[in-house]
Design an enzyme around this catalytic site. Structure first.
Site, mmCIF file in Angstrom:
data_model
loop_
_atom_site.group_PDB
_atom_site.id
_atom_site.type_symbol
_atom_site.label_atom_id
_atom_site.label_comp_id
_atom_site.label_asym_id
_atom_site.label_seq_id
_atom_site.Cartn_x
_atom_site.Cartn_y
_atom_site.Cartn_z
ATOM 1 N N ALA A 96 0.360 3.781 15.924
ATOM 2 C CA ALA A 96 1.541 3.124 16.517
ATOM 3 C C ALA A 96 2.801 3.517 15.739
ATOM 4 O O ALA A 96 3.824 3.891 16.340
ATOM 5 C CB ALA A 96 1.358 1.606 16.520
ATOM 6 N N GLU A 108 11.046 -5.549 10.739
ATOM 7 C CA GLU A 108 11.980 -6.356 9.963
ATOM 8 C C GLU A 108 13.259 -6.574 10.770
ATOM 9 O O GLU A 108 13.663 -5.733 11.565
ATOM 10 C CB GLU A 108 12.268 -5.676 8.623
ATOM 11 C CG GLU A 108 11.051 -5.738 7.721
ATOM 12 C CD GLU A 108 11.254 -5.044 6.388
ATOM 13 O OE1 GLU A 108 12.393 -4.982 5.897
ATOM 14 O OE2 GLU A 108 10.243 -4.562 5.839
ATOM 15 N N PHE A 137 3.692 7.169 16.454
ATOM 16 C CA PHE A 137 4.292 7.361 17.783
ATOM 17 C C PHE A 137 5.751 6.877 17.795
ATOM 18 O O PHE A 137 6.626 7.522 18.382
ATOM 19 C CB PHE A 137 3.491 6.604 18.852
ATOM 20 C CG PHE A 137 2.376 7.412 19.456
ATOM 21 C CD1 PHE A 137 1.346 7.914 18.665
ATOM 22 C CD2 PHE A 137 2.337 7.666 20.820
ATOM 23 C CE1 PHE A 137 0.311 8.654 19.214
ATOM 24 C CE2 PHE A 137 1.313 8.409 21.385
ATOM 25 C CZ PHE A 137 0.289 8.912 20.586
ATOM 26 N N THR A 188 0.859 -1.190 0.000
ATOM 27 C CA THR A 188 0.000 0.000 0.000
ATOM 28 C C THR A 188 0.898 1.244 0.000
ATOM 29 O O THR A 188 0.969 1.968 0.994
ATOM 30 C CB THR A 188 -0.899 0.010 1.256
ATOM 31 O OG1 THR A 188 -0.068 -0.200 2.421
ATOM 32 C CG2 THR A 188 -1.957 -1.068 1.225
ATOM 33 N N CYS A 221 7.793 1.844 5.702
ATOM 34 C CA CYS A 221 6.505 2.147 6.337
ATOM 35 C C CYS A 221 6.394 3.454 7.107
ATOM 36 O O CYS A 221 5.376 4.128 6.995
ATOM 37 C CB CYS A 221 6.101 0.982 7.230
ATOM 38 S SG CYS A 221 5.693 -0.465 6.234
ATOM 39 N N THR A 277 2.744 4.980 -1.076
ATOM 40 C CA THR A 277 2.217 6.349 -1.190
ATOM 41 C C THR A 277 1.871 6.617 -2.661
ATOM 42 O O THR A 277 2.623 6.230 -3.560
ATOM 43 C CB THR A 277 3.303 7.350 -0.725
ATOM 44 O OG1 THR A 277 3.716 6.990 0.594
ATOM 45 C CG2 THR A 277 2.767 8.766 -0.708
HETATM 46 P P1 NAD Z 1 5.781 -6.258 -0.173
HETATM 47 O O1 NAD Z 1 5.884 -5.294 -1.306
HETATM 48 O O2 NAD Z 1 6.992 -6.945 0.314
HETATM 49 O O3 NAD Z 1 4.728 -7.415 -0.566
HETATM 50 C C1 NAD Z 1 3.500 -7.191 -1.172
HETATM 51 C C2 NAD Z 1 3.245 -8.299 -2.197
HETATM 52 O O4 NAD Z 1 1.900 -8.199 -2.686
HETATM 53 C C3 NAD Z 1 4.142 -8.222 -3.443
HETATM 54 O O5 NAD Z 1 4.907 -9.411 -3.555
HETATM 55 C C4 NAD Z 1 3.166 -8.044 -4.610
HETATM 56 O O6 NAD Z 1 3.557 -8.730 -5.796
HETATM 57 C C5 NAD Z 1 1.894 -8.646 -4.034
HETATM 58 N N1 NAD Z 1 0.671 -8.195 -4.704
HETATM 59 C C6 NAD Z 1 0.286 -6.913 -4.998
HETATM 60 N N2 NAD Z 1 -0.925 -6.922 -5.574
HETATM 61 C C7 NAD Z 1 -1.337 -8.212 -5.648
HETATM 62 C C8 NAD Z 1 -2.514 -8.857 -6.147
HETATM 63 N N3 NAD Z 1 -3.518 -8.137 -6.636
HETATM 64 N N4 NAD Z 1 -2.594 -10.211 -6.078
HETATM 65 C C9 NAD Z 1 -1.568 -10.923 -5.560
HETATM 66 N N5 NAD Z 1 -0.429 -10.385 -5.069
HETATM 67 C C10 NAD Z 1 -0.315 -9.040 -5.114
HETATM 68 O O7 NAD Z 1 5.066 -5.471 0.994
HETATM 69 P P2 NAD Z 1 5.213 -5.735 2.585
HETATM 70 O O8 NAD Z 1 6.442 -5.091 3.087
HETATM 71 O O9 NAD Z 1 4.966 -7.178 2.869
HETATM 72 O O10 NAD Z 1 3.984 -4.878 3.125
HETATM 73 C C11 NAD Z 1 2.650 -5.266 2.895
HETATM 74 C C12 NAD Z 1 1.736 -4.428 3.743
HETATM 75 O O11 NAD Z 1 2.013 -4.667 5.132
HETATM 76 C C13 NAD Z 1 1.885 -2.918 3.548
HETATM 77 O O12 NAD Z 1 0.619 -2.326 3.692
HETATM 78 C C14 NAD Z 1 2.770 -2.499 4.704
HETATM 79 O O13 NAD Z 1 2.541 -1.161 5.099
HETATM 80 C C15 NAD Z 1 2.330 -3.433 5.803
HETATM 81 N N6 NAD Z 1 3.360 -3.726 6.822
HETATM 82 C C16 NAD Z 1 4.650 -3.964 6.455
HETATM 83 C C17 NAD Z 1 5.605 -4.294 7.424
HETATM 84 C C18 NAD Z 1 7.037 -4.566 7.070
HETATM 85 O O14 NAD Z 1 7.838 -4.755 7.967
HETATM 86 N N7 NAD Z 1 7.430 -4.611 5.790
HETATM 87 C C19 NAD Z 1 5.210 -4.419 8.764
HETATM 88 C C20 NAD Z 1 3.868 -4.185 9.106
HETATM 89 C C21 NAD Z 1 2.955 -3.848 8.111
HETATM 90 C C1 UGA Z 2 8.396 -0.546 12.037
HETATM 91 C C2 UGA Z 2 7.698 -0.794 13.385
HETATM 92 O O1 UGA Z 2 8.704 -0.930 14.392
HETATM 93 C C3 UGA Z 2 6.837 -2.051 13.331
HETATM 94 O O2 UGA Z 2 6.131 -2.203 14.558
HETATM 95 C C4 UGA Z 2 5.845 -1.918 12.181
HETATM 96 O O3 UGA Z 2 5.076 -3.093 12.064
HETATM 97 C C5 UGA Z 2 6.591 -1.682 10.894
HETATM 98 O O4 UGA Z 2 7.407 -0.478 11.019
HETATM 99 C C6 UGA Z 2 5.697 -1.439 9.722
HETATM 100 O O5 UGA Z 2 4.556 -1.064 9.878
HETATM 101 O O6 UGA Z 2 6.236 -1.610 8.620
HETATM 102 P P1 UGA Z 2 10.528 -1.528 10.803
HETATM 103 O O7 UGA Z 2 10.370 -0.320 9.933
HETATM 104 O O8 UGA Z 2 10.662 -2.844 10.160
HETATM 105 O O9 UGA Z 2 9.279 -1.632 11.806
HETATM 106 O O10 UGA Z 2 11.809 -1.331 11.749
HETATM 107 P P2 UGA Z 2 12.095 -0.418 13.028
HETATM 108 O O11 UGA Z 2 12.870 -1.208 13.993
HETATM 109 O O12 UGA Z 2 10.877 0.247 13.524
HETATM 110 O O13 UGA Z 2 13.077 0.693 12.439
HETATM 111 C C7 UGA Z 2 12.606 1.693 11.544
HETATM 112 C C8 UGA Z 2 13.704 2.710 11.308
HETATM 113 O O14 UGA Z 2 13.937 3.492 12.484
HETATM 114 C C9 UGA Z 2 15.056 2.090 10.952
HETATM 115 O O15 UGA Z 2 15.687 2.864 9.960
HETATM 116 C C10 UGA Z 2 15.822 2.159 12.266
HETATM 117 O O16 UGA Z 2 17.201 2.173 12.098
HETATM 118 C C11 UGA Z 2 15.305 3.462 12.828
HETATM 119 N N1 UGA Z 2 15.438 3.580 14.300
HETATM 120 C C12 UGA Z 2 14.803 2.704 15.103
HETATM 121 C C13 UGA Z 2 16.213 4.597 14.835
HETATM 122 O O17 UGA Z 2 16.808 5.419 14.101
HETATM 123 N N2 UGA Z 2 16.315 4.697 16.196
HETATM 124 C C14 UGA Z 2 15.677 3.841 17.033
HETATM 125 O O18 UGA Z 2 15.809 4.002 18.274
HETATM 126 C C15 UGA Z 2 14.900 2.817 16.471
#
Ligand code: NAD
Ligand code: UGA
Length: 441
Positions: free
Chosen positions: A219, A161, A222, A88, A272, A90
């Site tokens: 979250a 991650e 924050f 999802t 994110c 921007t």
């Molecule tokens: P990503 O880009 O790694 O994976 C998304 C996948 O969806 C891709 O492989 C893409 O090919 C597939 N896709 C898109 N449209 C599709 C369709 N119509 N049918 C089938 N497959 C399709 O993304 P991500 O990092 O896994 O993030 C996914 C969502 O989760 C986002 O909304 C993100 O904000 C949220 N999120 C991500 C993290 C994170 O750590 N990466 C953590 C929490 C929440």
């Molecule tokens: C973050 C949130 O921590 C997760 O809870 C959430 O699910 C996720 O986003 C999401 O929605 O995608 P992530 O981005 O994977 O997770 O990693 P973080 O550990 O949060 O780090 C994010 C960034 O902040 C990194 O660049 C990290 O180096 C930086 N960071 C983190 C700092 O600069 N200082 C800190 O004290 C912590």
């Protein structure tokens, strides 16, 4: 027996479903994606994402109750619960460009679910989406009704991650939002039963749909806000002689503040934080709340300021130009223990160095060739370099033989530590000129 299908085999879909499959052996889990290269990688020995512990979980379940497939429609049609975990990003153009979430992938997944379903389904929002998205999804799904009942739940993911498997095994909480109707309550119970295989019941929070959707954006806002707050303090530390690590420790011991997420850095990155805050800002603006929007926008402004501040420090320290100099960038991922480079601060920093290059003013001169090369080894990267920028806090960079690094560099040799991982005094004794974020110069 419950059958689960997850649309989207990315950083969230892959690890989340692998852990559900491991913890719920009686549930069949299919992870589907339109990207065949990604699915092939999930079915190979080289998974498409690097995440500590993930290989092991996948190996234990794959081919048993965990399947990765490109046959999206078949698995969706067969499932009782469909998670949607597509990207999802921007929006880059049109209404809300640069802020609003682009729900194209989500909408196309929802339309497909509506088209291929022949039985009742619970559809779970796993992706991070704007508040009220469930209402739009309901409209799309029920439009084509054919006597099938779709119940929408919001179950945002909070894993980070680099620690995804640990976070999934021991989540601080699992959040499930649903409609306050008998069907909504039944669907919440069904999903709750899945997580209850390994998550203590008091950690499974149930709310209405909009609270769950908004809590995810809140979250992330924050968490990012804490980083911008400490980074803002780091600038003040440098101006006053205070040490940001000491300040972080001192404030973090207050139990009302807590010690986590107070590490000053070159700025936060990742796919994110920025996207979700921009999304929040857009929602505030659309709801006539410009002051609230401005408040959250500032978190991103401070993050941009921190990256610019870092680059300016590097360039000004190195006699006001990096033109013709070799700079070793240690680390490119947005944090350690992941291979993900989406929105990594290292990209912005490298781009800004490029702008400083006078060649940009003379595009036809031979020096305008961009000279970025990638090497595996930190000693090779730093050989003959004028300066080092530490961009990712990999453990490897803490343990380098900095005497050896120094001996092979141009002099004066600079270290710009964007993660505060090196021992400043030790490096200064070797002969380095060291700049650490928020520390006395
Ligand atoms: P990503 O880009 O790694 O994976 C998304 C996948 O969806 C891709 O492989 C893409 O090919 C597939 N896709 C898109 N449209 C599709 C369709 N119509 N049918 C089938 N497959 C399709 O993304 P991500 O990092 O896994 O993030 C996914 C969502 O989760 C986002 O909304 C993100 O904000 C949220 N999120 C991500 C993290 C994170 O750590 N990466 C953590 C929490 C929440
Ligand atoms: C973050 C949130 O921590 C997760 O809870 C959430 O699910 C996720 O986003 C999401 O929605 O995608 P992530 O981005 O994977 O997770 O990693 P973080 O550990 O949060 O780090 C994010 C960034 O902040 C990194 O660049 C990290 O180096 C930086 N960071 C983190 C700092 O600069 N200082 C800190 O004290 C912590």
């Amino acid at each position: 027996m419950v059958k689960i299908c997850c649309i989207g085999a990315g950083y969230v879909g892959g690890p989340t479903m692998a852990v559900i499959a491991l913890k719920c052996p009686e549930i069949q889990v299919a992870v589907v994606d339109i990207a065949s290269a990604r699915i092939n990688a999930w079915n190979s020995d080289h998974l498409p994402i690097y995440e500590p512990g993930l290989d092991d979980v996948v190996k234990q379940c794959r081919g048993k109750n965990l399947h990765f497939s490109t046959d999206v429609e078949k698995h969706v049609a067969e499932a009782d619960i469909v998670f949607v975990s597509v990207n999802t990003p921007t929006k880059t153009q049109g209404l809300g460009a640069g802020k609003a979430a682009d729900l194209t992938y989500w909408e196309s997944a929802a339309r497909m679910i509506g088209d291929v379903s022949k039985s009742d389904k619970i559809v779970v929002e796993k992706s991070t989406v704007p508040v009220k998205t469930a209402e739009a999804i309901e409209k799309i799904l029920t439009h084509n009704r054919k006597g099938i009942n779709f119940t929408i739940l919001s179950n945002p993911e909070f894993l980070a991650e680099g620690t995804a498997i640990k976070d999934l095994y021991n989540p601080d909480r699992v959040l499930i939002g649903g409609r306050e109707t008998p069907e909504g309550a039944k669907a919440i119970q069904t999903l709750r039963d899945v997580y209850a295989h390994w998550v203590p019941i008091d950690k499974i929070l149930c709310t209405n749909l909009w609270s769950a959707e908004l809590s995810k954006l809140a979250a992330n806002a924050f968490l990012a806000q804490r980083i911008s707050s400490v980074n803002a303090m780091s600038a003040l530390c440098e101006a006053t002689g205070a040490d940001v690590s000491q300040v972080s420790h001192a404030i973090g011991t207050d139990s009302r503040i807590g010690p986590k997420f107070l590490n000053a850095s070159v700025g936060f990155g990742g796919s994110c934080f920025q996207k979700d805050i921009l999304n929040l800002v857009y929602i505030c603006e659309c709801n006539g709340l410009p002051e609230v929007a401005t408040y959250w926008k500032q978190v991103i402004k401070v993050n941009d300021y921190q990256k610019t501040r870092f680059v300016n420090r590097v360039v000004s320290s190195m006699f006001n130009t990096v033109s013709g100099k070799k700079i070793a960038i240690l680390g490119f991922a947005f944090k350690k223990d992941t291979g993900d480079t989406r929105e990594t601060p290292a990209i912005d920093v490298c781009k800004k160095f490029d702008w400083d290059h006078p060649a940009h003013l003379q595009p036809s001169s031979p020096t305008s060739i961009k000279t970025v090369s990638v090497v595996w080894d930190a000693y090779e990267a730093t050989k003959d370099a004028h300066g080092i920028c530490i961009m990712t806090e990999w453990d490897e960079f803490k343990k380098l033989d900095y005497q050896k690094v120094y001996d092979n560099m141009q002099k004066p040799a600079f270290v710009f530590d964007g993660r505060n991982i090196v021992e400043v005094e030790k490096l200064r004794k070797i002969g380095f000129i060291v700049y650490s974020i928020g520390k006395p110069l």
